[in-house]
Design a protein around this motif. Structure first.
Motif, PDB file in Angstrom:
ATOM      1  N   ARG A   5       7.844   1.697  -0.184  1.00 59.07           N
ATOM      2  CA  ARG A   5       8.010   0.684  -1.225  1.00 59.07           C
ATOM      3  C   ARG A   5       9.371   0.868  -1.877  1.00 59.07           C
ATOM      4  NH1 ARG A   5       4.893   1.820  -5.210  1.00 59.07           N
ATOM      5  NH2 ARG A   5       5.066  -0.226  -6.140  1.00 59.07           N
ATOM      6  N   SER A  64      -0.493  -0.362  10.745  1.00 54.93           N
ATOM      7  CA  SER A  64      -0.446  -1.601   9.970  1.00 54.93           C
ATOM      8  C   SER A  64      -1.555  -2.521  10.449  1.00 54.93           C
ATOM      9  CB  SER A  64       0.903  -2.305  10.150  1.00 54.93           C
ATOM     10  OG  SER A  64       1.957  -1.454   9.759  1.00 54.93           O
ATOM     11  N   GLY A  91       0.422  -1.862   5.539  1.00 53.27           N
ATOM     12  CA  GLY A  91       0.936  -0.668   6.203  1.00 53.27           C
ATOM     13  C   GLY A  91       0.463   0.586   5.489  1.00 53.27           C
TER      14      GLY A  91
HETATM   15  C1  BTN Z   1       5.289   4.123  -0.014  1.00 46.96           C
HETATM   16  O1  BTN Z   1       4.579   5.002  -0.497  1.00 46.96           O
HETATM   17  O2  BTN Z   1       6.435   3.923  -0.438  1.00 46.96           O
HETATM   18  C2  BTN Z   1       4.726   3.278   1.075  1.00 46.96           C
HETATM   19  C3  BTN Z   1       4.784   3.962   2.406  1.00 46.96           C
HETATM   20  C4  BTN Z   1       4.193   3.109   3.501  1.00 46.96           C
HETATM   21  C5  BTN Z   1       4.383   3.737   4.866  1.00 46.96           C
HETATM   22  C6  BTN Z   1       3.663   2.976   5.933  1.00 46.96           C
HETATM   23  S1  BTN Z   1       3.621   3.874   7.443  1.00 46.96           S
HETATM   24  C7  BTN Z   1       3.009   2.475   8.274  1.00 46.96           C
HETATM   25  C8  BTN Z   1       3.738   1.282   7.713  1.00 46.96           C
HETATM   26  N1  BTN Z   1       4.982   1.059   8.417  1.00 46.96           N
HETATM   27  C9  BTN Z   1       6.049   1.246   7.625  1.00 46.96           C
HETATM   28  O3  BTN Z   1       7.243   1.133   7.989  1.00 46.96           O
HETATM   29  N2  BTN Z   1       5.644   1.585   6.400  1.00 46.96           N
HETATM   30  C10 BTN Z   1       4.210   1.622   6.290  1.00 46.96           C
END
Ligand code: BTN
Length: 275
Positions: A61, A76, A144
């Motif tokens: 995020r 995802s 995700g």
């Molecule tokens: C966060 O805490 O900032 C969110 C992290 C989200 C990570 C997941 S891994 C699967 C999906 N693909 C990505 O590129 N990001 C999410």
């Protein structure tokens, strides 16, 4: 199993109705969210899961990077719900993760608003929801989920003190496939509950660590400081500033690990509504 698996390992006797009916596995992928968005635009079936053994450019995020080596979960899920369900999807994903952790390990994880999953004060999972709205309609939502199953701060010294993994907390490795299957099962049940008119709000709220605590909030534009009093039904965090004004923050991140955080000399408070 630390990262090489087949879609069948996940889907075998998976007792879900929507989520996981189609599973697309990649040994290595930049970001499962990016691939899932392409699949959604191509109109893949609802509940399709894109999962990778490792991610090379995982996204977090607020434009952060997310490390996802072999041994951790990067997946995802593609959904096509009505737009009104969007706030609940954010709650659903973190709830599915904490329920799964509890059932498989006995560990009690909690949610740091809006949807980071912590064990103690350390992050074990993160969630990034991306969606596309066309006109008034939600075209797709991609949920995700990244879970540090077997690697946390041990291989990322930069994250010492802020990240952990299930293996670090348990003192042993844990089956990645079992965690994936459990998360998909829990997501499926919670998603169907929503579609049948139920709510995930109360369980999500009751698992938040922030309420009643002083928070520093990073939003896209500013850092806010105040007391996190409650959450609104749409997931917004109700924060009382020092001036007594109650604001609803709907997007941002709680800078909660404040022991190494120097409060900004110039604190800006504002409500942000960028859903
Ligand atoms: C966060 O805490 O900032 C969110 C992290 C989200 C990570 C997941 S891994 C699967 C999906 N693909 C990505 O590129 N990001 C999410």
């Amino acid at each position: 199993m630390l990262g090489n698996f087949t879609p069948e390992d996940i889907s075998y006797a998976l007792d879900t109705r929507i989520i996981g009916k189609k599973i697309i596995y990649y040994h290595s992928l930049k970001s499962t969210n990016d691939t899932a968005k392409s699949e959604a635009i191509r109109g893949t079936v609802e509940g399709t899961v894109v999962i990778a053994g490792e991610q090379t450019a995982g996204k977090g995020r607020l434009n952060r990077a997310w490390y996802s080596p072999k041994g951790n979960i990067a997946l995802s899920v593609i959904l096509y719900p009505d737009r009104k369900y969007l706030p609940s999807l954010i709650m659903l994903a973190s709830l599915a993760v904490i329920r799964s952790i509890k059932q498989l390990t006995g560990l009690q994880a909690q949610i740091k608003w809006p949807n980071d999953v912590l064990i103690g004060e350390k992050k074990v999972a993160g969630i990034l929801i991306e969606n596309r709205v066309l006109g008034n309609k939600l075209d797709y939502a991609v949920m995700g989920i990244g879970v540090n199953v077997n690697h946390g701060a041990v291989i990322f010294p930069d994250l010492a003190g802020v990240a952990t993994s299930l293996a670090e907390e348990l003192g042993k490795t844990i089956s990645l496939i079992e965690v994936v299957r459990k998360i998909l099962f829990e997501m499926d049940g919670l998603y169907r509950l929503l579609l049948e008119g139920g709510s995930v709000f109360k369980e999500w709220r009751d698992n938040l660590v922030n309420l009643g605590r002083r928070v520093y909030l990073q939003t896209d534009e500013a850092i806010l400081e105040g007391l996190a009093e409650s959450v609104a039904r749409d997931g917004g965090l109700m924060v009382r500033g020092k001036d007594g004004i109650l604001l609803k923050v709907v997007s941002g991140d709680v800078l909660f690990h404040c022991y190494d955080f120097n409060p900004p000399s110039r604190t800006i408070r504002r409500g942000i509504d960028d859903h």
